[in-house]
Design an enzyme around this catalytic site. Sequence first.
Site, PDB file in Angstrom:
ATOM      1  CE  LYS A 143     -13.357 -10.862 -50.142  1.00 26.35           C
ATOM      2  NZ  LYS A 143     -12.299 -10.789 -49.123  1.00 26.35           N
ATOM      3  CG  ASP A 147      -7.591  -7.571 -46.541  1.00 29.74           C
ATOM      4  OD1 ASP A 147      -8.071  -8.667 -46.193  1.00 29.74           O
ATOM      5  OD2 ASP A 147      -6.421  -7.430 -46.940  1.00 29.74           O
ATOM      6  CB  CYS A 158      29.802  -1.656 -32.779  1.00 26.94           C
ATOM      7  SG  CYS A 158      28.993  -3.259 -32.577  1.00 26.94           S
ATOM      8  CB  CYS A 205      26.050  -1.753 -30.493  1.00 25.93           C
ATOM      9  SG  CYS A 205      25.577  -1.518 -32.227  1.00 25.93           S
TER      10      CYS A 205
END
Length: 679
Positions: free
Chosen positions: A114, A116, A408, A429
Amino acid sequence: MTAEKILKLRSLIDKYNYEYYTLNRPTVSDHEFDKLLAELAALETENPQFYDANSPTQRIGADLTSGFAPAKHHFAMYSLANTYSEGELRDFTVRIQKEHPEVEDGAEYVAELKFDGTAISLTYERGRFVRAVTRGDGTTGDDVSANVRTIRSIPMVLQGDDFPVLMEVRGEIYLPFDSFEKLNRQRVEEQEEPFANARNAAAGSLKLQSPAEVAARGLECILYAVQSEQMPCATHFEALAKLGKWGFRTSEHSRLCKSIDQLAAFIREWETRRFTLGYATDGVVIKVNDFRTQRDLGSTAKAPRWAVAYKFKAESVATRLLSIEFSVGRTGAITPVANLEPVQLAGTTVKRASLHNADQIALLDVRLGDMVYVEKGGEIIPKITGVDLLMRPSDSQPLIYISECPECGTPLVKNEDEAKHYCPNFYGCPPQIIGRITHFISRKAMYIDSLGEETVTQFYKNGFINDPSDLYVLKKAQIAGLERMGDKSAENIINGIDESRKVPFSRVLFAIGIRYVGETTAKKIAAAAGSIDALAAMSREQLCEIDEVGAKIADSIIDFFSNEHNITLIDKLKEAGVQFAEQERARSDFQPLAGLKVVISGTFQNYGRDQIKELIELCGGTNQSSVAKNTDLFVVGSNVGPAKMEKARKIGTRIVDETKFSEMIKQKNTIPTSLFPEL
């Protein structure tokens, strides 16, 4: 009280149907959904006075959308009843034999994997593809023919001559794991939410409005049934062989079984063997083999009585949660990842698993030191699904989600309409800075292939770059002395950066990283605006008039241009010679197609259709939409329209395939590799 319960169940199931079929974002497991539907069916059977033709038990979940024309199926397209145990499967075979005692000694079944994905029905008339329609409500679905034509494993013209005049071929369109992982990486790069599993990705891909974009997704299709008034065989297993003979891709793993023991053996074999496949499977389908018996057994309003789906249980293992890491993406999104004691799951060793966000952690009440249950969503992405509370240490403490950026130290923020926390230190950052520059140089953006994330990180840590514009002031002598960097490597990097100045505006727009503006959307915005200055001056209403730009993207664009950092970045990139306006493509000095009128047809392995058209113009040719008497060259891919091919041959037009076309237009140093890296 009973009426209230029925109404509540109907409402809940309708909600889950909408999430699964229309939004492609299921929020409950198949098993849980089936239990709710069975509970509702039992209540309605016991209380017929509450019958409602619109109840979820009387229909198949619909996936109709407004973007595709509706089309009726010639034959009803049912869903399947589910079983979850060998005992339930045995009950199914006992019922078949009880209703048809004449087959008791020789009952035959076909066991199939089967797949998916998303169900599809293909109509063929006299061996030629006519249309492709989704399941929809089982009677009417969406006509997705244009998108299905891009799937190369689906034949447009059948082989042989013993097929029915009119037939519908049923199958499953799915996304192989490799394509799924590639797609999700791309979505993350473009700041889009990754798909939860390959099934959702396949369904979402099939409903895209651009066939060219569908073609790039890498969808596949396996066919497993034929419906016709003129079947050329007596059994389903023979029909599977016919499908293969006619040119369809079928599963090599289907098996003819003559007893419940053989069926059970097939299921046990594939409960573990399925993890060796390159695509998702979630069970085994068992069908009565004989077509006459199928017709006699018939169907309920929802499902055939001659077939059933055995659903695999998602493999789950328990292991200890050792720690949680918090990573920062280029948009500042914080992603918690669980570090686990290594454990075997679905054929691989799992050491890390997704925890998604703070809400998910709180919902599961996950704590450090817990024994947690881990599953593979869609057989690919490990995720924590629960906690073994009996094994929880006595000194366990609730997990407190971080409040500051782990990189940071900036206090995190969380938008009301989003699940994730964000670090707002966009310009200070380090992971965000490195991530934005890495995105800028990526293949679908500026394509500076001599650079990579590791080198970008090295340059950043040495203070050479802090935003993408800094790349254009790098000097060879400056970087040649770095660790693992010689003169040749430094020269390649500088040359690659110089070459990126030729990259067209649409890709520059994608490269600068406006939130929610992906590669395809960037092309449409660039074509509509014409230049970065014109784009910056557009109002929200004007932006929303651009194809594929909604309020969310429009607001993001306006926010981008309201930030002084971004304006400064654009000014510096302009000074560096980066393209910020649509320009007429300069033609190559090499003109192999000079003066030729060219038509293209079919799907191609190495090029998108728009890319081939650009190449034709770059090499001196003129694109035509259809074959005519003055057409000089017909470039064909796979699944070429037979009418076009026949016409081209009839009038004597020169026909070349993709390989020959590539040979014609290839010549070193005549076509910028930044524009067409495949060359």
